[in-house]
Design a protein around this motif. Structure first.
Motif, PDB file in Angstrom:
ATOM      1  N   ASP A  70       0.858  -1.181   0.000  1.00  0.00           N
ATOM      2  CA  ASP A  70       0.000   0.000   0.000  1.00  0.00           C
ATOM      3  C   ASP A  70       0.896   1.232   0.000  1.00  0.00           C
ATOM      4  O   ASP A  70       1.644   1.473   0.956  1.00  0.00           O
ATOM      5  CB  ASP A  70      -0.908   0.003   1.229  1.00  0.00           C
ATOM      6  N   PHE A  72      -0.219   4.689  -0.951  1.00  0.00           N
ATOM      7  CA  PHE A  72      -0.973   5.817  -0.442  1.00  0.00           C
ATOM      8  C   PHE A  72      -2.392   5.346  -0.203  1.00  0.00           C
ATOM      9  O   PHE A  72      -2.719   4.173  -0.411  1.00  0.00           O
ATOM     10  CB  PHE A  72      -0.972   6.987  -1.448  1.00  0.00           C
ATOM     11  N   ASP A  73      -3.278   6.236   0.222  1.00  0.00           N
ATOM     12  CA  ASP A  73      -4.689   5.902   0.343  1.00  0.00           C
ATOM     13  C   ASP A  73      -5.222   5.481  -1.018  1.00  0.00           C
ATOM     14  O   ASP A  73      -5.118   6.233  -1.990  1.00  0.00           O
ATOM     15  CB  ASP A  73      -5.489   7.102   0.849  1.00  0.00           C
ATOM     16  N   SER A  74      -5.730   4.271  -1.087  1.00  0.00           N
ATOM     17  CA  SER A  74      -6.370   3.689  -2.275  1.00  0.00           C
ATOM     18  C   SER A  74      -5.396   3.391  -3.415  1.00  0.00           C
ATOM     19  O   SER A  74      -5.825   3.013  -4.500  1.00  0.00           O
ATOM     20  CB  SER A  74      -7.509   4.576  -2.794  1.00  0.00           C
ATOM     21  N   SER A  76      -2.012   1.088  -4.544  1.00  0.00           N
ATOM     22  CA  SER A  76      -1.152  -0.026  -4.171  1.00  0.00           C
ATOM     23  C   SER A  76      -0.249  -0.400  -5.338  1.00  0.00           C
ATOM     24  O   SER A  76      -0.497  -0.024  -6.485  1.00  0.00           O
ATOM     25  CB  SER A  76      -1.981  -1.244  -3.749  1.00  0.00           C
ATOM     26  N   TRP A 100      -5.145   1.790  -8.521  1.00  0.00           N
ATOM     27  CA  TRP A 100      -5.886   2.823  -7.804  1.00  0.00           C
ATOM     28  C   TRP A 100      -7.318   2.345  -7.617  1.00  0.00           C
ATOM     29  O   TRP A 100      -8.023   2.123  -8.596  1.00  0.00           O
ATOM     30  CB  TRP A 100      -5.856   4.139  -8.563  1.00  0.00           C
ATOM     31  N   VAL A 103     -12.368   4.708  -2.734  1.00  0.00           N
ATOM     32  CA  VAL A 103     -13.503   4.272  -1.926  1.00  0.00           C
ATOM     33  C   VAL A 103     -14.780   4.579  -2.686  1.00  0.00           C
ATOM     34  O   VAL A 103     -14.979   5.708  -3.157  1.00  0.00           O
ATOM     35  CB  VAL A 103     -13.498   4.972  -0.560  1.00  0.00           C
TER      36      VAL A 103
END
Length: 409
Positions: A70, A72-74, A76, A100, A103
């Motif tokens: 992972d 960053f946020d969202s 990988s 990417w 959410v």
């Protein structure tokens, strides 16, 4: 327009995330093989199977190491390295990509992948596992054997899925589209070697040596610029290819999918011994899980490929049905394949027609949480007239028994 992706840069992205956020997984597959097949396509023959009567009785089927991180946020990153005894000891990149997955805000869930990865075309493969290996057999079907060797997405793929639970619908529906570079020689193996039924998976820098056919090795041959050594994932003409698809799931009971693929390659281009092949196909698949523990998977593919101004051209098609069910401590499976190619080109001395079928019987026995023992009996019958040009019988019946000990870690 060109797309360029570097597995080295993606590898650095994975490791730069920090050791504490990287998940390492692996697969080691050790095998015992007994085969009566003639010369394998991996030994410049025109056999259909990975192993033949001269193959080592014990071998490493594959060794795979995968890293997922992972960043960053969202966002990988994933990278998969592989090696086996039939890749001449070379460690190669099987996949390397960034993903990417934002959410979801509502019913639609989207995903974007960029890098070097498998197109989402198989119902045999366990995508949650390591190694792009079949779930219930050792060998892959003819369709997925070809995809594993000659197709890889080296570009960007976008997908979106509408979840039925948000609207009260009994199904989920999805769409996807991708643009990619490379894959310009795709169709070379299918034309001059034909279909195969194996589990050999090509790496980014992989090569395959063709049989010694007169069309490209004799001084009076038509294609003297063609190398016998094929690089399946090369970019030759600077053009992008694409695929588009759709899928629908009715819970876990029924899964349907379709995909159209076109590499848009200029078939008149030749570079570094590699001709461009204009290859396109339509693909449909279904997975049906009726009451009980039965699972029935089906795939069908139909397409065509051409090199030059119809110097070499053929239609190809294949389909298979696979059924599996728990039996005792493990799972038993049976698969039936049909495959064929039909040429329509301008070089009659280069016959590329073939027709054949394959039957695989397999049993997967879990020994421990990370250890399993799988056996497979494989029969492949095929007729290809080009075999007589290298001193082999046109009609061949190939049989093998393989025992695979798989350690997942």
């Amino acid at each position: 327009m060109k797309l360029r992706t570097s597995p080295i840069l993606l590898a650095l992205a994975v490791t730069s995330a920090g050791a504490q956020t990287v998940e390492w997984r692996g697969l080691l597959d050790v095998r015992a093989i007994d085969s009566d097949a003639g010369r394998s396509f991996l030994d410049s023959g025109l056999g259909k199977t990975r192993y033949d009567q001269n193959s080592p009785r014990l071998s490493i089927g594959q060794a795979v190491l995968r890293a997922d991180a992972d960043l960053f946020d969202s966002v990988s990153a994933s990278m998969e390295l592989s090696a086996d005894q039939q890749h001449r000891g070379v460690v190669d990149v099987r996949e390397a990509h960034l993903t990417w997955s934002p959410v979801p805000d509502g019913a639609w869930k989207t995903r974007v992948r960029a890098g070097f990865f498998f197109p989402p075309t198989s119902v045999e493969i366990d995508y949650d596992s390591v190694g792009w290996v079949p779930k219930h057999t050792i060998s892959s079907s003819a369709i997925n054997s070809w995809i594993g060797e000659e197709l890889r997405t080296n570009g960007v793929e976008w997908s979106a899925r509408r979840l039925g639970r948000y609207s009260g619908a009994p199904y989920d529906v999805g769409v996807l589209a991708a643009v990619y570079t490379g894959n310009d020689p795709t169709g070379t193996l299918l034309s001059w070697r034909g279909w195969s039924i194996s589990d050999r998976i090509g790496g980014r820098n992989d090569t395959v040596e063709l049989a010694d056919l007169p069309v490209y090795r004799h001084p009076s041959g038509y294609l003297l610029r063609q190398s016998r050594t094929i690089h399946p994932f090369r970019e030759l003409d600077g053009k992008l290819g694409y695929y588009v698809g759709a899928n629908m799931n009715f819970g876990t009971g029924l899964e349907l999918a379709a995909l159209h693929y076109d590499n848009l390659t200029d078939p008149t281009v030749v570079k570094d011994g590699q001709y461009g092949w204009r290859t396109r196909f339509d693909h449909v698949s279904a997975v049906w899980r009726p009451q009980g523990q039965w699972e029935v998977s089906m795939q069908s593919m139909r397409g065509d490929t051409m090199m030059g101004r119809n110097g070499v051209g053929l239609d190809f098609q294949s389909w298979f049905v696979l059924a599996s069910h728990p039996l005792g401590p493990g799972t038993a499976a049976v698969r039936y394949d049909r495959f064929s190619t039909s040429e329509h080109d301008n070089i009659p001395s280069d016959p590329n027609n073939e027709v054949g079928y394959g039957v695989a019987l397999a049993y997967d026995w879990p020994l421990a949480e990370s250890l399993s023992l799988m056996t497979e009996a494989l029969l492949v019958r095929s007729e290809r007239s080009a075999r007589v040009l290298i001193g082999e019988p046109a009609l061949q019946m190939e049989r093998s028994l393989t025992v695979s000990l798989r350690w997942r870690f």
